[in-house]
Design an enzyme around this catalytic site. Structure first.
Site, PDB file in Angstrom:
ATOM      1  N   SER A 206       0.874  -1.182   0.000  1.00  0.00           N
ATOM      2  CA  SER A 206       0.000   0.000   0.000  1.00  0.00           C
ATOM      3  C   SER A 206       0.904   1.223   0.000  1.00  0.00           C
ATOM      4  O   SER A 206       2.095   1.111   0.322  1.00  0.00           O
ATOM      5  CB  SER A 206      -0.849  -0.018   1.276  1.00  0.00           C
ATOM      6  OG  SER A 206      -1.449   1.240   1.504  1.00  0.00           O
TER       7      SER A 206
ATOM      8  N   TYR B 283      -1.915  -1.184  10.714  1.00  0.00           N
ATOM      9  CA  TYR B 283      -1.977  -1.425   9.265  1.00  0.00           C
ATOM     10  C   TYR B 283      -0.721  -0.872   8.592  1.00  0.00           C
ATOM     11  O   TYR B 283      -0.058  -1.572   7.814  1.00  0.00           O
ATOM     12  CB  TYR B 283      -3.233  -0.760   8.692  1.00  0.00           C
ATOM     13  CG  TYR B 283      -3.386  -0.901   7.186  1.00  0.00           C
ATOM     14  CD1 TYR B 283      -3.741  -2.124   6.626  1.00  0.00           C
ATOM     15  CD2 TYR B 283      -3.185   0.178   6.334  1.00  0.00           C
ATOM     16  CE1 TYR B 283      -3.887  -2.261   5.252  1.00  0.00           C
ATOM     17  CE2 TYR B 283      -3.336   0.052   4.965  1.00  0.00           C
ATOM     18  CZ  TYR B 283      -3.686  -1.169   4.429  1.00  0.00           C
ATOM     19  OH  TYR B 283      -3.826  -1.305   3.065  1.00  0.00           O
TER      20      TYR B 283
HETATM   21  N1  NAD Z   1      -8.658  -0.648  -1.244  1.00  0.00           N
HETATM   22  C1  NAD Z   1      -7.653   0.136  -0.954  1.00  0.00           C
HETATM   23  O1  NAD Z   1      -7.810   1.358  -0.843  1.00  0.00           O
HETATM   24  C2  NAD Z   1      -6.278  -0.459  -0.785  1.00  0.00           C
HETATM   25  C3  NAD Z   1      -5.178   0.399  -0.864  1.00  0.00           C
HETATM   26  C4  NAD Z   1      -3.903  -0.123  -0.696  1.00  0.00           C
HETATM   27  C5  NAD Z   1      -3.728  -1.484  -0.480  1.00  0.00           C
HETATM   28  N2  NAD Z   1      -4.802  -2.299  -0.404  1.00  0.00           N
HETATM   29  C6  NAD Z   1      -4.551  -3.725  -0.153  1.00  0.00           C
HETATM   30  O2  NAD Z   1      -5.153  -4.489  -1.169  1.00  0.00           O
HETATM   31  C7  NAD Z   1      -5.432  -5.793  -0.674  1.00  0.00           C
HETATM   32  C8  NAD Z   1      -6.847  -6.174  -1.088  1.00  0.00           C
HETATM   33  O3  NAD Z   1      -7.764  -5.314  -0.437  1.00  0.00           O
HETATM   34  P1  NAD Z   1      -9.090  -4.779  -1.134  1.00  0.00           P
HETATM   35  O4  NAD Z   1      -9.005  -3.321  -1.167  1.00  0.00           O
HETATM   36  O5  NAD Z   1      -9.362  -5.511  -2.388  1.00  0.00           O
HETATM   37  O6  NAD Z   1     -10.165  -5.142   0.008  1.00  0.00           O
HETATM   38  P2  NAD Z   1     -11.306  -6.258   0.069  1.00  0.00           P
HETATM   39  O7  NAD Z   1     -11.766  -6.272   1.473  1.00  0.00           O
HETATM   40  O8  NAD Z   1     -12.313  -6.042  -0.991  1.00  0.00           O
HETATM   41  O9  NAD Z   1     -10.509  -7.587  -0.263  1.00  0.00           O
HETATM   42  C9  NAD Z   1      -9.702  -8.236   0.687  1.00  0.00           C
HETATM   43  C10 NAD Z   1      -9.664  -9.703   0.366  1.00  0.00           C
HETATM   44  O10 NAD Z   1      -8.838 -10.364   1.333  1.00  0.00           O
HETATM   45  C11 NAD Z   1      -9.549 -11.483   1.833  1.00  0.00           C
HETATM   46  N3  NAD Z   1      -9.164 -11.791   3.195  1.00  0.00           N
HETATM   47  C12 NAD Z   1      -9.119 -10.940   4.270  1.00  0.00           C
HETATM   48  N4  NAD Z   1      -8.769 -11.635   5.372  1.00  0.00           N
HETATM   49  C13 NAD Z   1      -8.600 -12.928   4.985  1.00  0.00           C
HETATM   50  C14 NAD Z   1      -8.258 -14.126   5.658  1.00  0.00           C
HETATM   51  N5  NAD Z   1      -8.002 -14.159   6.978  1.00  0.00           N
HETATM   52  N6  NAD Z   1      -8.169 -15.270   4.939  1.00  0.00           N
HETATM   53  C15 NAD Z   1      -8.403 -15.280   3.617  1.00  0.00           C
HETATM   54  N7  NAD Z   1      -8.754 -14.178   2.915  1.00  0.00           N
HETATM   55  C16 NAD Z   1      -8.848 -13.030   3.602  1.00  0.00           C
HETATM   56  C17 NAD Z   1     -11.022 -11.091   1.760  1.00  0.00           C
HETATM   57  O11 NAD Z   1     -11.848 -12.228   1.769  1.00  0.00           O
HETATM   58  C18 NAD Z   1     -11.036 -10.360   0.430  1.00  0.00           C
HETATM   59  O12 NAD Z   1     -11.163 -11.260  -0.637  1.00  0.00           O
HETATM   60  C19 NAD Z   1      -5.221  -5.717   0.841  1.00  0.00           C
HETATM   61  O13 NAD Z   1      -3.971  -6.308   1.163  1.00  0.00           O
HETATM   62  C20 NAD Z   1      -5.188  -4.234   1.129  1.00  0.00           C
HETATM   63  O14 NAD Z   1      -4.402  -3.910   2.258  1.00  0.00           O
HETATM   64  C21 NAD Z   1      -6.067  -1.819  -0.562  1.00  0.00           C
END
Ligand code: NAD
Length: 306
Positions: free
Chosen positions: A189, A202
């Site tokens: 991130s 985080y």
């Molecule tokens: N959305 C944002 O603004 C953003 C920005 C920077 C980084 N990220 C990173 O991107 C990645 C994906 O996040 P997203 O934004 O798509 O959110 P999201 O919540 O839509 O997706 C997260 C995914 O991780 C899975 N997950 C969470 N905990 C889990 C566990 N214990 N076991 C198995 N699966 C698990 C969820 O089921 C889901 O499929 C994350 O690592 C997040 O930190 C997101």
């Protein structure tokens, strides 16, 4: 004549400044290397036929990356905890065109259950006979002030965002080494680059990810293991709704608003696929102003902190 030339140079400089500002600031949604690779580098179509395993593929960025790679004919192992959501993602992947039913495998598991990692890996390799790309994407965010966070939440968040990815990568690594190489992508991130307020565990977890995977690259790149650290800025997904607070078991629960300034998951996934195809070390994927803040924090840290 001199005056005309002066005017001409001034107008050209102004136009150059306006277009550069537009390109560098207004339109840019990735770092310069990434945007260069998107325009002039290898297309993700070159990944066709490879096998990629994406964790956290049941929603958000992981789901969108599954569709993006499916479009180019990359075979997929999709992991997450919700089987019905994974099945829906598989159906959509098949609708992208090139893949057959057998080319998309569902491997549901809770990524914090480390005892399942080897078993799930065996399932993937047993099915496809190989694995080329591991995308460590699953993760949860956080909204809580530093002094309100309990140590239990710190541990849980690091378990999900750091140790699960490290453990899964350690399980996959021998396969990459015996097969002459492989590619690990980890979804960090912009919180891995500087301190985001109200999300200390985080931010700490994403900084930790950077360290772990930088070391992996340093130690194993010469043996054919490529590492891409993706650093997205704000993206529309379920991440806010499901994020930790400072209290164990509590979920933040707030939905993102349509008016928020966030990137779409599909654009984020497009750029992640470019990063994979071009084997980029670290990519920043974000709308402004977060992208410029990233540059500022990296290249002018003292100015950034003031
Ligand atoms: N959305 C944002 O603004 C953003 C920005 C920077 C980084 N990220 C990173 O991107 C990645 C994906 O996040 P997203 O934004 O798509 O959110 P999201 O919540 O839509 O997706 C997260 C995914 O991780 C899975 N997950 C969470 N905990 C889990 C566990 N214990 N076991 C198995 N699966 C698990 C969820 O089921 C889901 O499929 C994350 O690592 C997040 O930190 C997101």
């Amino acid at each position: 004549m001199d005056a005309v030339l002066m005017w001409f140079i001034c107008v050209c400089t102004l136009l150059f400044a306006v277009f550069s500002f537009r390109w560098f600031y207004v339109d840019a949604d990735g770092d310069l290397t990434l945007l260069w690779a998107e325009r002039y580098g290898r297309s993700p179509a070159e990944l066709r036929g490879k096998v990629a395993w994406i964790t956290g593929a049941s929603s958000g960025i992981g789901e969108a990356l599954a569709y993006e790679l499916a479009k180019y004919g990359v075979k997929l192992a999709l992991s997450g905890t919700k089987v019905d959501r994974l099945e829906a993602v598989k159906t959509e992947c098949l609708a992208q065109g090139p893949l057959k039913d057998d080319d998309v495998l569902l491997v549901p598991f809770d990524i914090t259950d480390f005892s399942k990692h080897s078993e799930c890996f065996e399932k993937v390799v047993g099915h496809f006979k190989k694995l080329d790309i591991l995308v460590n994407n699953a993760g949860r965010s956080q909204r809580a002030r530093f002094d309100e966070i309990t140590t239990e939440v710190d541990y849980q968040l690091f378990g999900t965002n750091v140790f699960s990815h490290v453990s899964l990568t350690r399980v996959v690594l021998p396969h990459f080494l015996s097969n002459g190489g492989g590619h690990v992508m980890v979804n960090s991130s912009i919180a891995g680059k500087y301190g985001l307020p109200n999300s200390a565990s985080y931010t700490g977890s994403k900084h930790a990810i950077q360290g772990y995977f930088e070391c992996l690259r340093t130690e194993f790149e010469a043996k054919g293991v490529n590492v891409t650290v993706a650093c997205p800025g704000p993206v529309f997904s379920n991440v806010i709704e499901r994020c930790f607070t400072g209290t164990p078991g509590e979920v933040f629960g707030e939905k993102q608003k349509e008016t928020d300034k966030r990137m779409s998951t599909s654009r984020c996934a497009q750029l992640m696929a470019v990063a994979l195809a071009n084997n980029l070390d670290e990519v920043w994927i974000s709308l402004q102003p977060s992208l410029s803040i990233c540059y500022l924090s990296q290249y002018m840290p003292t100015v950034f902190r003031r």
